[in-house]
Write an enzyme that holds these catalytic residues in place. Structure first.
Site, PDB file in Angstrom:
ATOM      1  N   SER A 179       0.837  -1.200   0.000  1.00 44.23           N
ATOM      2  CA  SER A 179       0.000   0.000   0.000  1.00 44.23           C
ATOM      3  C   SER A 179       0.877   1.259   0.000  1.00 44.23           C
ATOM      4  CB  SER A 179      -0.950  -0.042   1.204  1.00 44.23           C
ATOM      5  OG  SER A 179      -1.937   0.943   1.112  1.00 44.23           O
ATOM      6  N   ASP A 190     -10.404  -3.604  -4.651  1.00 42.51           N
ATOM      7  CA  ASP A 190      -9.520  -2.610  -4.050  1.00 42.51           C
ATOM      8  C   ASP A 190      -9.547  -1.351  -4.905  1.00 42.51           C
ATOM      9  OD1 ASP A 190      -7.440  -1.086  -3.001  1.00 42.51           O
ATOM     10  OD2 ASP A 190      -5.903  -2.613  -3.258  1.00 42.51           O
ATOM     11  N   HIS A 240      -7.890  -5.033  -0.562  1.00 35.57           N
ATOM     12  CA  HIS A 240      -6.694  -4.312  -0.140  1.00 35.57           C
ATOM     13  C   HIS A 240      -6.199  -4.866   1.203  1.00 35.57           C
ATOM     14  CE1 HIS A 240      -4.076  -0.767  -0.307  1.00 35.57           C
ATOM     15  NE2 HIS A 240      -4.184  -0.737   1.015  1.00 35.57           N
TER      16      HIS A 240
END
Length: 325
Positions: free
Chosen positions: A163, A266, A296
């Site tokens: 991320s 996501d 995610h």
């Protein structure tokens, strides 16, 4: 004629059950401490963690000399001439720590038979952009200079992150390429888990997955307001610096080969896919693996969700192969 419709795979049922039981969503109005507490509460069962040699240190390079790192040595007979993975944790540049991503760091050490140096860079909003980038670059340079001391090979160093950490890892790959003659280690690979790289919130996945688990538009807005206060990236994302949006680099050629793992459910799905396209167009080997049943943050659930473990293993196999050659 019957019109055909395309339906995408559902979220893995085990993962969905877990997410329904422990929701992680929040808004900017909740405050960063609430968000940090919710992430910290997600703890892996200790009995599932592999037993490794682990050491906490404070490192640095140049003017930055107080960066906490946690070093993991893989369970191999000899700790000499090993590959090294410098890992940057996720959390929107505002959450996360060495502890929240301890299981992920261990998984990379075991999966790649590599030393892992997990970096505890400064977080926003207390330390907004570019403080975390500065810390991350100083830590990477320290690893390059001390690789042999750790038992590692300075010619087999990779960066990895999830991320926001994927964003940082991608930026580190560019800085390393651009500063190889000034102390930047030559990188062998970059492993980017569902990275934020383009800053383009108009990509279809941001609409399709606006209310997705873990990372939804409210969470994204909160992170951006804390990390780059006063900046509206929707004005013109292409004008943002590459140290914020690495896809904006003027030249992407010559970067380390990449594996980019994305998740169907996501908002950042198309973000990672777009970066893979840009790298490939620049002549950089880039493998994209979009996981149809994942959301995610799936790497963080690899210990308890079999489908997440399978998805994570695809990236770890690519990492190990790159560092073994």
């Amino acid at each position: 004629m019957t019109e055909q419709t395309t339906t995408r795979a559902a979220i893995d049922p085990i993962l969905k059950m877990l997410l329904d039981t422990f929701p992680l969503t929040f808004t900017a109005a909740d405050g960063v401490e609430v968000a940090r507490e919710r992430l910290a509460a997600m703890k892996a069962p200790p009995e599932l963690l592999p037993k490794l040699r682990i050491e906490d240190r404070t490192v640095g390079c140049g003017e930055l000399t107080d960066i906490p790192v946690r070093i993991y040595w893989p369970p191999v007979p000899a700790h000499d001439n090993l590959p090294i993975v410098v890992y940057y944790h996720g959390g929107g540049w505002c959450l996360g720590s060495l502890d929240t991503h301890d299981p992920v760091a261990r998984a990379h050490a075991v999966g790649a038979d590599a030393i892992v140096v997990s970096v505890d860079y400064r977080l926003a909003p207390e330390n907004p952009f570019p403080a975390g980038i500065d810390d991350s670059w100083a830590a990477l340079r320290w690893v390059g200079e001390h690789a042999a001391e750790l038992g590692g090979n300075p010619n087999r160093i990779a960066v990895a992150g999830d991320s926001a950490g994927g964003n940082i890892a991608a930026i580190m790959a560019q800085l390393a390429r651009d500063n190889v003659d000034a102390g930047g280690p030559a990188l062998a690979f970059q492993l980017l888990w569902y990275p934020s790289v383009t800053g383009d919130l108009s990509l279809p996945s941001f609409t399709e997955n606006a209310n997705a688990p873990i990372l939804d538009r409210d969470v994204i807005d909160a992170f951006l307001s804390w990390y780059v206060p006063g900046v509206d990236i929707t004005d013109d994302h292409t004008a943002l610096p590459a140290t914020l949006c690495p896809a904006n680099a003027a030249d992407l050629s010559g970067l380390a080969p990449a594996f980019i793992g994305t998740a169907e459910h996501d908002p950042l799905r198309d973000d990672g896919a777009r970066y893979a396209e840009l790298l490939t167009a620049a002549g950089v080997p880039a493998e994209l693996s979009n996981e149809p049943n994942m959301v995610h943050g799936y790497v963080n659930f690899a210990l308890v969700v079999p489908a997440a473990a399978e998805a994570t293993n695809r990236g770890l196999v690519a990492l190990k192969k790159a560092l073994s050659s």
